[in-house]
Design an enzyme around this catalytic site. Structure first.
Site, PDB file in Angstrom:
ATOM      1  CE  LYS A  14      47.837  30.932  13.161  1.00  0.00           C
ATOM      2  NZ  LYS A  14      48.131  32.355  12.921  1.00  0.00           N
ATOM      3  NE  ARG A  89      41.925  33.890  13.908  1.00  0.00           N
ATOM      4  CZ  ARG A  89      42.500  33.289  12.871  1.00  0.00           C
ATOM      5  NH1 ARG A  89      42.367  31.995  12.720  1.00  0.00           N
ATOM      6  NH2 ARG A  89      43.195  33.986  12.011  1.00  0.00           N
ATOM      7  NE  ARG A 128      49.427  35.112   4.273  1.00  0.00           N
ATOM      8  CZ  ARG A 128      49.033  34.769   5.514  1.00  0.00           C
ATOM      9  NH1 ARG A 128      49.746  33.929   6.216  1.00  0.00           N
ATOM     10  NH2 ARG A 128      47.957  35.275   6.026  1.00  0.00           N
ATOM     11  NE  ARG A 134      44.424  34.584   3.399  1.00  0.00           N
ATOM     12  CZ  ARG A 134      44.643  34.057   4.605  1.00  0.00           C
ATOM     13  NH1 ARG A 134      45.439  33.018   4.718  1.00  0.00           N
ATOM     14  NH2 ARG A 134      44.084  34.570   5.671  1.00  0.00           N
ATOM     15  NE  ARG A 145      43.761  38.021   8.413  1.00  0.00           N
ATOM     16  CZ  ARG A 145      44.751  37.593   7.639  1.00  0.00           C
ATOM     17  NH1 ARG A 145      45.127  38.286   6.596  1.00  0.00           N
ATOM     18  NH2 ARG A 145      45.358  36.467   7.915  1.00  0.00           N
TER      19      ARG A 145
HETATM   20  P1  AMP Z   1      43.552  32.337   8.919  1.00  0.00           P
HETATM   21  O1  AMP Z   1      43.829  31.680   7.621  1.00  0.00           O
HETATM   22  O2  AMP Z   1      43.746  31.430  10.087  1.00  0.00           O
HETATM   23  O3  AMP Z   1      44.312  33.643   9.083  1.00  0.00           O
HETATM   24  O4  AMP Z   1      41.984  32.725   8.945  1.00  0.00           O
HETATM   25  C1  AMP Z   1      41.438  33.588   7.972  1.00  0.00           C
HETATM   26  C2  AMP Z   1      40.153  34.186   8.501  1.00  0.00           C
HETATM   27  O5  AMP Z   1      39.196  33.163   8.764  1.00  0.00           O
HETATM   28  C3  AMP Z   1      40.277  34.964   9.808  1.00  0.00           C
HETATM   29  O6  AMP Z   1      40.719  36.305   9.618  1.00  0.00           O
HETATM   30  C4  AMP Z   1      38.833  34.897  10.317  1.00  0.00           C
HETATM   31  O7  AMP Z   1      38.005  35.800   9.594  1.00  0.00           O
HETATM   32  C5  AMP Z   1      38.419  33.481   9.925  1.00  0.00           C
HETATM   33  N1  AMP Z   1      38.767  32.506  10.986  1.00  0.00           N
HETATM   34  C6  AMP Z   1      39.667  31.494  10.915  1.00  0.00           C
HETATM   35  N2  AMP Z   1      39.713  30.799  12.057  1.00  0.00           N
HETATM   36  C7  AMP Z   1      38.841  31.397  12.902  1.00  0.00           C
HETATM   37  C8  AMP Z   1      38.457  31.159  14.249  1.00  0.00           C
HETATM   38  N3  AMP Z   1      39.010  30.174  14.986  1.00  0.00           N
HETATM   39  N4  AMP Z   1      37.503  31.978  14.776  1.00  0.00           N
HETATM   40  C9  AMP Z   1      36.942  32.974  14.070  1.00  0.00           C
HETATM   41  N5  AMP Z   1      37.275  33.261  12.800  1.00  0.00           N
HETATM   42  C10 AMP Z   1      38.212  32.488  12.212  1.00  0.00           C
END
Ligand code: AMP
Length: 189
Positions: A14, A89, A128, A134, A145
């Site tokens: 993404k 999400r 990654r 990370r 996740r």
């Molecule tokens: P990402 O970089 O999109 O994988 O997001 C990293 C982390 O941020 C996720 O594993 C969640 O802990 C939190 N997070 C990001 N976006 C959301 C969302 N829309 N709702 C809830 N938690 C989120």
């Protein structure tokens, strides 16, 4: 306005595709994950509130995430449109986004989901982690996740399918091929 949701599990690509899409369509990129990470780095109140949740691979509560997202949209009144990456999400987030966009006379134009197998995802995220470092890309957190994705996030797909807004693209292959498939859909909106 062109308001797109780029949908897919962690590691689906993404972030990579969003970067290319915002350039092509001149959209504002809203990645809730990136915004949370910036808050954590800057040690804001919000950052302190969510850092442990994110480090453990859990979803941040809807109320916090939705409020933050609405703020980001309001910060960009001149935007030609938005690309939402990592949001919504949960179905509650999707519903809130619809209500909020409606309140400003807008709506989601379309949702494109990147289809990637679980095996491919694990391989990509392992790679990654070597590059990004990370903490939430570590194996146990990653499992969490992916679990969050399959427990809560996949239900967002039928929500948009019911609105006739969902398209799927094969997320495995060359970055450019995937990008071409995405733009072929978006150009028809
Ligand atoms: P990402 O970089 O999109 O994988 O997001 C990293 C982390 O941020 C996720 O594993 C969640 O802990 C939190 N997070 C990001 N976006 C959301 C969302 N829309 N709702 C809830 N938690 C989120």
């Amino acid at each position: 306005m062109l308001n797109l949701v780029l949908f897919g599990p962690p590691g689906a690509g993404k972030g990579t595709q969003s970067e290319k899409l915002i350039e092509r369509y001149q959209l504002v990129h809203i990645s809730t994950g990136d915004i949370f990470r910036a808050h954590i780095k800057d040690q804001t109140e919000l950052g302190k509130q969510v850092s442990q949740i994110i480090a453990n691979g859990n979803l941040v509560p809807d109320s916090i995430t939705i409020a933050m997202l609405e703020e980001e949209i309001k910060k960009n009144p001149q935007a030609k449109g938005f690309i939402f990456d990592g949001f919504p999400r949960t179905v509650a987030q999707a519903e809130s986004l619809d209500v909020f966009l409606q309140s400003i006379g807008e709506q989601i134009t379309g949702v494109v989901a990147l289809d990637v197998t679980e095996e491919e995802l694990k391989q990509r995220i392992a790679k990654r982690q070597e590059l990004s470092g990370r903490a939430d890309d570590a194996a146990d957190k990653l499992t969490k996740r992916i679990e969050e994705y399959f427990n809560k996030t996949v239900h967002v797909l039928p929500y948009y399918e019911g609105q006739g807004k969902l398209s799927k693209v094969n997320g495995i292959g060359e970055i450019e091929t995937i990008f071409d498939d995405l733009t072929a859909i978006i150009d028809k909106y």
